[in-house]
Design a protein around this motif. Structure first.
Motif, PDB file in Angstrom:
ATOM      1  N   VAL A 115       0.865  -1.173   0.000  1.00  0.00           N
ATOM      2  CA  VAL A 115       0.000   0.000   0.000  1.00  0.00           C
ATOM      3  C   VAL A 115       0.901   1.222   0.000  1.00  0.00           C
ATOM      4  O   VAL A 115       1.751   1.375   0.891  1.00  0.00           O
ATOM      5  CB  VAL A 115      -0.928   0.031   1.231  1.00  0.00           C
ATOM      6  N   ALA A 116       0.750   2.084  -0.991  1.00  0.00           N
ATOM      7  CA  ALA A 116       1.529   3.319  -1.075  1.00  0.00           C
ATOM      8  C   ALA A 116       0.602   4.499  -0.803  1.00  0.00           C
ATOM      9  O   ALA A 116      -0.443   4.627  -1.434  1.00  0.00           O
ATOM     10  CB  ALA A 116       2.170   3.449  -2.453  1.00  0.00           C
ATOM     11  N   ILE A 117       0.989   5.354   0.123  1.00  0.00           N
ATOM     12  CA  ILE A 117       0.191   6.518   0.499  1.00  0.00           C
ATOM     13  C   ILE A 117       0.996   7.763   0.158  1.00  0.00           C
ATOM     14  O   ILE A 117       2.071   7.988   0.730  1.00  0.00           O
ATOM     15  CB  ILE A 117      -0.134   6.505   2.002  1.00  0.00           C
ATOM     16  N   ILE A 118       0.503   8.556  -0.779  1.00  0.00           N
ATOM     17  CA  ILE A 118       1.247   9.739  -1.201  1.00  0.00           C
ATOM     18  C   ILE A 118       0.329  10.958  -1.209  1.00  0.00           C
ATOM     19  O   ILE A 118      -0.893  10.835  -1.303  1.00  0.00           O
ATOM     20  CB  ILE A 118       1.879   9.559  -2.600  1.00  0.00           C
ATOM     21  N   ASP A 119       0.950  12.114  -1.135  1.00  0.00           N
ATOM     22  CA  ASP A 119       0.222  13.380  -1.153  1.00  0.00           C
ATOM     23  C   ASP A 119       0.321  13.960  -2.557  1.00  0.00           C
ATOM     24  O   ASP A 119       1.368  14.447  -2.977  1.00  0.00           O
ATOM     25  CB  ASP A 119       0.846  14.343  -0.131  1.00  0.00           C
ATOM     26  N   ARG A 120      -0.765  13.886  -3.301  1.00  0.00           N
ATOM     27  CA  ARG A 120      -0.743  14.344  -4.690  1.00  0.00           C
ATOM     28  C   ARG A 120      -0.674  15.870  -4.795  1.00  0.00           C
ATOM     29  O   ARG A 120      -0.499  16.406  -5.875  1.00  0.00           O
ATOM     30  CB  ARG A 120      -1.982  13.827  -5.421  1.00  0.00           C
ATOM     31  N   SER A 121      -0.838  16.571  -3.675  1.00  0.00           N
ATOM     32  CA  SER A 121      -0.753  18.024  -3.725  1.00  0.00           C
ATOM     33  C   SER A 121       0.692  18.506  -3.756  1.00  0.00           C
ATOM     34  O   SER A 121       0.961  19.684  -3.995  1.00  0.00           O
ATOM     35  CB  SER A 121      -1.464  18.647  -2.517  1.00  0.00           C
ATOM     36  N   ALA A 122       1.646  17.593  -3.508  1.00  0.00           N
ATOM     37  CA  ALA A 122       3.058  17.976  -3.528  1.00  0.00           C
ATOM     38  C   ALA A 122       3.497  18.258  -4.962  1.00  0.00           C
ATOM     39  O   ALA A 122       2.979  17.685  -5.926  1.00  0.00           O
ATOM     40  CB  ALA A 122       3.910  16.871  -2.925  1.00  0.00           C
ATOM     41  N   ALA A 123       4.468  19.129  -5.100  1.00  0.00           N
ATOM     42  CA  ALA A 123       4.927  19.523  -6.435  1.00  0.00           C
ATOM     43  C   ALA A 123       5.670  18.397  -7.137  1.00  0.00           C
ATOM     44  O   ALA A 123       5.665  18.300  -8.360  1.00  0.00           O
ATOM     45  CB  ALA A 123       5.828  20.750  -6.318  1.00  0.00           C
ATOM     46  N   ASP A 124       6.320  17.518  -6.372  1.00  0.00           N
ATOM     47  CA  ASP A 124       7.106  16.430  -6.952  1.00  0.00           C
ATOM     48  C   ASP A 124       6.177  15.281  -7.349  1.00  0.00           C
ATOM     49  O   ASP A 124       5.510  14.687  -6.502  1.00  0.00           O
ATOM     50  CB  ASP A 124       8.141  15.946  -5.934  1.00  0.00           C
ATOM     51  N   ASP A 125       6.128  14.965  -8.644  1.00  0.00           N
ATOM     52  CA  ASP A 125       5.255  13.899  -9.132  1.00  0.00           C
ATOM     53  C   ASP A 125       5.989  12.569  -9.274  1.00  0.00           C
ATOM     54  O   ASP A 125       5.440  11.624  -9.842  1.00  0.00           O
ATOM     55  CB  ASP A 125       4.658  14.277 -10.497  1.00  0.00           C
ATOM     56  N   PHE A 126       7.213  12.473  -8.755  1.00  0.00           N
ATOM     57  CA  PHE A 126       8.001  11.252  -8.926  1.00  0.00           C
ATOM     58  C   PHE A 126       7.278  10.038  -8.361  1.00  0.00           C
ATOM     59  O   PHE A 126       7.248   8.970  -8.972  1.00  0.00           O
ATOM     60  CB  PHE A 126       9.377  11.402  -8.260  1.00  0.00           C
ATOM     61  N   ALA A 127       6.701  10.174  -7.164  1.00  0.00           N
ATOM     62  CA  ALA A 127       6.059   9.038  -6.508  1.00  0.00           C
ATOM     63  C   ALA A 127       4.895   8.522  -7.346  1.00  0.00           C
ATOM     64  O   ALA A 127       4.776   7.318  -7.599  1.00  0.00           O
ATOM     65  CB  ALA A 127       5.589   9.441  -5.111  1.00  0.00           C
ATOM     66  N   ALA A 128       4.006   9.430  -7.775  1.00  0.00           N
ATOM     67  CA  ALA A 128       2.854   9.009  -8.582  1.00  0.00           C
ATOM     68  C   ALA A 128       3.303   8.385  -9.888  1.00  0.00           C
ATOM     69  O   ALA A 128       2.746   7.375 -10.338  1.00  0.00           O
ATOM     70  CB  ALA A 128       1.948  10.208  -8.837  1.00  0.00           C
ATOM     71  N   GLU A 129       4.323   8.941 -10.516  1.00  0.00           N
ATOM     72  CA  GLU A 129       4.822   8.400 -11.773  1.00  0.00           C
ATOM     73  C   GLU A 129       5.395   7.001 -11.589  1.00  0.00           C
ATOM     74  O   GLU A 129       5.253   6.134 -12.456  1.00  0.00           O
ATOM     75  CB  GLU A 129       5.877   9.337 -12.355  1.00  0.00           C
ATOM     76  N   SER A 130       6.040   6.757 -10.460  1.00  0.00           N
ATOM     77  CA  SER A 130       6.600   5.428 -10.190  1.00  0.00           C
ATOM     78  C   SER A 130       5.505   4.382 -10.086  1.00  0.00           C
ATOM     79  O   SER A 130       5.643   3.262 -10.585  1.00  0.00           O
ATOM     80  CB  SER A 130       7.417   5.462  -8.892  1.00  0.00           C
ATOM     81  N   ILE A 131       4.400   4.758  -9.456  1.00  0.00           N
ATOM     82  CA  ILE A 131       3.286   3.824  -9.308  1.00  0.00           C
ATOM     83  C   ILE A 131       2.625   3.555 -10.660  1.00  0.00           C
ATOM     84  O   ILE A 131       2.313   2.410 -11.006  1.00  0.00           O
ATOM     85  CB  ILE A 131       2.272   4.371  -8.293  1.00  0.00           C
ATOM     86  N   ILE A 132       2.398   4.609 -11.429  1.00  0.00           N
ATOM     87  CA  ILE A 132       1.793   4.442 -12.754  1.00  0.00           C
ATOM     88  C   ILE A 132       2.689   3.594 -13.645  1.00  0.00           C
ATOM     89  O   ILE A 132       2.204   2.741 -14.408  1.00  0.00           O
ATOM     90  CB  ILE A 132       1.535   5.815 -13.408  1.00  0.00           C
ATOM     91  N   GLN A 133       3.985   3.781 -13.547  1.00  0.00           N
ATOM     92  CA  GLN A 133       4.914   3.004 -14.364  1.00  0.00           C
ATOM     93  C   GLN A 133       4.848   1.526 -13.992  1.00  0.00           C
ATOM     94  O   GLN A 133       4.867   0.656 -14.869  1.00  0.00           O
ATOM     95  CB  GLN A 133       6.335   3.521 -14.186  1.00  0.00           C
ATOM     96  N   LEU A 134       4.754   1.237 -12.698  1.00  0.00           N
ATOM     97  CA  LEU A 134       4.657  -0.156 -12.267  1.00  0.00           C
ATOM     98  C   LEU A 134       3.375  -0.786 -12.776  1.00  0.00           C
ATOM     99  O   LEU A 134       3.364  -1.934 -13.225  1.00  0.00           O
ATOM    100  CB  LEU A 134       4.714  -0.231 -10.737  1.00  0.00           C
ATOM    101  N   ARG A 135       2.280  -0.039 -12.756  1.00  0.00           N
ATOM    102  CA  ARG A 135       1.010  -0.579 -13.255  1.00  0.00           C
ATOM    103  C   ARG A 135       1.081  -0.844 -14.753  1.00  0.00           C
ATOM    104  O   ARG A 135       0.523  -1.831 -15.252  1.00  0.00           O
ATOM    105  CB  ARG A 135      -0.135   0.386 -12.955  1.00  0.00           C
ATOM    106  N   SER A 136       1.792   0.019 -15.489  1.00  0.00           N
ATOM    107  CA  SER A 136       1.874  -0.147 -16.936  1.00  0.00           C
ATOM    108  C   SER A 136       2.723  -1.349 -17.354  1.00  0.00           C
ATOM    109  O   SER A 136       2.628  -1.827 -18.478  1.00  0.00           O
ATOM    110  CB  SER A 136       2.442   1.127 -17.573  1.00  0.00           C
ATOM    111  N   MET A 137       3.550  -1.839 -16.430  1.00  0.00           N
ATOM    112  CA  MET A 137       4.422  -2.981 -16.739  1.00  0.00           C
ATOM    113  C   MET A 137       3.703  -4.287 -16.430  1.00  0.00           C
ATOM    114  O   MET A 137       4.111  -5.088 -15.579  1.00  0.00           O
ATOM    115  CB  MET A 137       5.720  -2.871 -15.946  1.00  0.00           C
ATOM    116  N   GLY A 138       2.602  -4.524 -17.123  1.00  0.00           N
ATOM    117  CA  GLY A 138       1.867  -5.772 -16.967  1.00  0.00           C
ATOM    118  C   GLY A 138       0.914  -5.799 -15.801  1.00  0.00           C
ATOM    119  O   GLY A 138       0.441  -6.870 -15.410  1.00  0.00           O
ATOM    120  N   GLY A 139       0.612  -4.622 -15.219  1.00  0.00           N
ATOM    121  CA  GLY A 139      -0.299  -4.581 -14.086  1.00  0.00           C
ATOM    122  C   GLY A 139      -1.738  -4.831 -14.501  1.00  0.00           C
ATOM    123  O   GLY A 139      -2.168  -4.428 -15.587  1.00  0.00           O
ATOM    124  N   THR A 140      -2.487  -5.519 -13.657  1.00  0.00           N
ATOM    125  CA  THR A 140      -3.895  -5.812 -13.913  1.00  0.00           C
ATOM    126  C   THR A 140      -4.761  -5.010 -12.949  1.00  0.00           C
ATOM    127  O   THR A 140      -4.631  -5.168 -11.726  1.00  0.00           O
ATOM    128  CB  THR A 140      -4.186  -7.310 -13.706  1.00  0.00           C
TER     129      THR A 140
END
Length: 216
Positions: A167-192
């Motif tokens: 479970v990853a808990i992140i604050d999307r209001s932060a200026a740094d989008d690295f965390a959200a991008e990392s999660i989206i990238q993991l989902r795109s790599m064969g995620g269901t």
């Protein structure tokens, strides 16, 4: 051993019968067996962890999930089924929070009582708290099935997790989008994708949730 609402970790001395009543000796104390709720071996437990610790009864959150009957047994278990990654000082403070479900009459347990995070002195534990920064000594417990990554700084652990659930808990209001991008990238790599209805959970207002299965 669990007796008289206490968790007692000490050396088992022996068993005897006094005036026809069975009795066990643990450390310097003797206990009538009918007053002992649970007695379990803990081979390899360091003597530095020998101590007594008061136990609270199962609260509303534990009761609502049907875990009350196994509450006492859980208190003597040693092993980090869960580990949390984040700013350790913040997480340590959050262990004092007492979540609950209304006024059920059974009280509330703190996160610390439920998770029993290992601080090196507990006689029994159920989770671990690790720093977001990757130090050599920050090693995920091999028995853990769930990892909770608290905050953007903890997302760096995502690529190396071997737990069944994360479970990853992140604050999307932060200026740094690295965390959200990392999660989206993991989902795109064969995620269901996994529908939230399958999890039986509805995010509260203002919270965005994304669930998926990822294979390694």
């Amino acid at each position: 051993m669990v007796a008289n609402s206490q968790l007692i970790a000490d050396r088992f001395v022996g068993y005897e019968v006094v005036a026809g009543r069975p009795r066990v000796r643990v450390g310097n104390s003797g206990w009538m067996l009918d007053k002992v709720d649970m007695l379990m071996p803990a081979p390899g437990l360091a003597s530095a962890r020998f101590r007594r610790r008061g136990l609270s009864p199962a609260g509303s959150l534990v009761t609502s999930t049907g875990r009350a009957p196994t509450w006492i047994a859980a208190q003597v278990a040693c092993g980090a089924d869960v580990f949390l990654v984040g700013t350790k000082s913040w997480l340590a403070c959050e262990m004092a929070i007492r979540p609950g479900l209304g006024d059920s009459g059974v009280g509330h347990n703190s996160f610390g009582e439920i998770l029993r995070a290992d601080d090196g002195t507990r006689p029994a534990w159920g989770s671990a708290i690790l720093p977001a920064a990757r130090f050599e000594e920050a090693v995920a417990p091999p028995e853990a099935r769930l990892a909770v990554l608290d905050g953007s700084s903890a997302i760096g652990w995502l690529s190396s997790l071997r737990t069944d659930f994360a479970v990853a808990i992140i604050d999307r209001s932060a200026a740094d989008d690295f965390a959200a991008e990392s999660i989206i990238q993991l989902r795109s790599m064969g995620g269901t994708p996994v529908p939230l209805a399958r999890l039986g959970w509805r995010p509260p207002a203002g919270v965005e949730a994304l669930a998926f299965e990822a294979w390694r």
